[in-house]
Enzyme design. Structure first.
Site, PDB file in Angstrom:
ATOM      1  N   LYS A 115       5.286  -2.543 -22.451  1.00 54.60           N
ATOM      2  CA  LYS A 115       4.590  -3.722 -22.972  1.00 54.60           C
ATOM      3  C   LYS A 115       4.572  -4.894 -21.982  1.00 54.60           C
ATOM      4  O   LYS A 115       3.735  -4.888 -21.093  1.00 54.60           O
ATOM      5  CB  LYS A 115       5.150  -4.079 -24.346  1.00 54.60           C
ATOM      6  CG  LYS A 115       4.938  -2.879 -25.303  1.00 54.60           C
ATOM      7  CD  LYS A 115       5.162  -3.101 -26.763  1.00 54.60           C
ATOM      8  CE  LYS A 115       4.618  -1.934 -27.558  1.00 54.60           C
ATOM      9  NZ  LYS A 115       5.577  -1.102 -28.237  1.00 54.60           N
ATOM     10  N   TYR A 167      11.089   3.262 -33.461  1.00 52.89           N
ATOM     11  CA  TYR A 167      10.010   4.050 -32.863  1.00 52.89           C
ATOM     12  C   TYR A 167      10.183   4.038 -31.357  1.00 52.89           C
ATOM     13  O   TYR A 167      10.424   2.990 -30.757  1.00 52.89           O
ATOM     14  CB  TYR A 167       8.655   3.449 -33.233  1.00 52.89           C
ATOM     15  CG  TYR A 167       7.474   4.140 -32.598  1.00 52.89           C
ATOM     16  CD1 TYR A 167       7.083   5.410 -33.007  1.00 52.89           C
ATOM     17  CD2 TYR A 167       6.739   3.524 -31.577  1.00 52.89           C
ATOM     18  CE1 TYR A 167       5.990   6.054 -32.420  1.00 52.89           C
ATOM     19  CE2 TYR A 167       5.647   4.157 -30.987  1.00 52.89           C
ATOM     20  CZ  TYR A 167       5.276   5.419 -31.411  1.00 52.89           C
ATOM     21  OH  TYR A 167       4.197   6.038 -30.833  1.00 52.89           O
ATOM     22  N   ASP A 196      16.121   1.175 -25.739  1.00 49.14           N
ATOM     23  CA  ASP A 196      14.668   1.120 -25.676  1.00 49.14           C
ATOM     24  C   ASP A 196      14.249  -0.328 -25.894  1.00 49.14           C
ATOM     25  O   ASP A 196      14.126  -0.789 -27.024  1.00 49.14           O
ATOM     26  CB  ASP A 196      14.061   2.057 -26.737  1.00 49.14           C
ATOM     27  CG  ASP A 196      12.534   2.011 -26.713  1.00 49.14           C
ATOM     28  OD1 ASP A 196      11.976   1.199 -25.948  1.00 49.14           O
ATOM     29  OD2 ASP A 196      11.922   2.788 -27.465  1.00 49.14           O
TER      30      ASP A 196
END
Ligand SMILES: *Cc1c(COP(=O)(O)O)cnc(C)c1O
Length: 429
Positions: A269, A146, A241
């Site tokens: 994050k 994702y 990523d």
């Protein structure tokens, strides 16, 4: 022991009237586990509390950012001071450079970088940059990874032998999805095959170097080095990523651990320390194409805002100071996992617990999981029963086995003992 979620249930009903699913991000609605999501009142260290007065040991950590635990005193104090000075200026501050320089200490491959507000902005902008830089349209991604919800990335593997992806959400046009090629994680042969055929049309490969969004699935030993080799040969870019796995697997990221240098890295994050912040960056010759140095446009009203920069700076400073924080976190996590494995065995439940640094997940599966197809073969009902039993015993886990469980520096041996106590009976449910 949790006994009621009455106030949460009432709050959820009220929220559902005005927001889709009562939430601002789908996973929070607990749809997969048929239970009321606790509405949170506050969190401190490794504990999170709901409006019914239940306290849980938190293994979600806001889905990754809370690597220090919640409301770390040093971060809170810096934020309080920052708020007094004003929350947003839309103008350059020294804090932005400070955070960028700190990030670069962890990630030297990010020679030049840009701050944005969320992981999706980082990946979406990185893809635009890759397309603009190479003058090519197609991208390669892996099923189960994702990267946020931008159109190009809300694409799944086509049926059967189809090469090009299919939209996984209505509203994504066929045209967009057809520029995305979706392959299985850890399958380098399929990557080589696609590059042999379409290499000159592919702008970039984007990958979670340790996958955390189909449950925790580490990349196999040669997968990342081979991806580097194949992309380089075709002059396509390699985008890591590390929005989730960044700062959690190795001090210099997964790229350091596997000794593979991507062209562009995306972070999120942890770098915002719990405030909205993400970044993309990489090779200087590529990044200089971003506006205003170059022609590839990307902007943001709140990008680099002083609160997010402050939380990020304080968080990374704390991590940087502690040479062995990754070892500590990894060892703690392994210890918890050993305990969980024993509890599952006692109850005769088949689980696969997969770990990378301070991240792990529990698949209710008889076989090791190395891609999305494997992950989907896990037992959903068994997970659901276990999840609810754990919640009732005061353990707050992600409500899906296809999400990652996060251990923070704030978790204590006592937290782990309680978690294992809960797991012992929960595996029998
Ligand atoms: C969470 C995540 C994103 C998206 O980040 P948001 O801040 O939610 O937009 C992108 N990539 C990975 C690997 C993620 O885990």
């Amino acid at each position: 022991m949790v006994n009621k979620l009455e106030k949460s249930a009432a709050a959820f009903e009220k929220a559902k009237k005005i927001m889709p699913g009562g939430v601002n991000s789908p996973v929070r609605s607990y749809q997969n586990v048929d239970c009321t999501p606790p509405f949170i009142s506050h969190a401190k260290g490794s504990k999170i509390s709901d409006i019914d007065g239940n306290e849980y040991i938190d293994f979600v950590g806001s889905w990754g950012p809370a690597i220090l635990g919640h409301a770390h005193p040093q971060v809170v104090e810096a934020l309080q001071k920052a708020v007094e000075r004003g929350t947003s200026f839309g103008a350059p501050t020294e804090l932005e450079t400070e955070l960028a320089e700190l990030v670069q200490k962890f990630y030297p491959t990010m020679q030049v970088m840009r701050m944005v507000n969320s992981g999706i902005e980082a990946t979406m902008s990185a893809l635009r940059l890759a397309r603009g830089f190479t003058g090519r349209d197609k991208i390669v991604k892996f099923e189960g990874c994702y990267h946020g919800h931008s159109d190009s990335l809300l694409v799944g593997a086509g049926s059967g032998a189809a090469t090009f992806g299919e939209p996984t959400s209505p509203g994504v046009t066929l045209g967009t999805s057809q520029d995305t090629i979706v392959l299985q994680y850890n399958d380098i042969k399929s990557v080589e095959k696609i590059f042999a055929e379409y290499g000159s049309e592919i702008a970039a490969v984007i990958v979670e170097p340790v996958a955390g969004n189909m449950g925790l699935v580490p990349s196999k030993k040669n997968f990342l080095p081979k991806l580097r080799e194949v992309t380089e040969k075709s002059n396509a870019l390699l985008i890591f990523d590390e929005v989730m796995c960044g700062f959690r697997v190795a001090k210099g990221g997964v790229q350091e651990k596997y000794n593979v240098k991507p062209d562009i890295t995306c972070l999120g994050k942890v770098i915002g320390g719990g405030l909205p912040c993400a970044a993309y960056g990489g090779r200087e010759d590529i990044m200089r194409n971003v506006s205003p140095d170059g022609k590839i446009y990307q902007a943001g009203t709140l990008s680099g805002n002083p609160l997010a920069m402050t939380a990020g700076v304080e968080t990374l400073k704390i991590l940087l100071k502690d040479e062995s924080y990754i070892d500590k976190l990894t060892k703690k996590t392994s210890k918890l996992i050993e305990g969980l494995k024993i509890k599952a065995e006692l109850a005769n439940v088949d689980v696969q617990i997969q770990q990378a640094g301070s991240m792990f997940s529990i698949f209710f599966n008889t076989k090791k999981v190395s891609n999305y197809i494997d992950a989907k073969s896990s037992d959903q009902n068994k997970f659901k029963r276990w999840f609810i039993a754990m919640l009732e015993r005061g353990i707050y886990l992600p409500p899906s086995q296809y999400e990652t469980i996060f251990v923070s520096l704030a978790h204590t041996d006592e937290d782990f003992a309680k978690t294992l106590d809960a797991a012992e009976s929960a595996f029998f449910v």
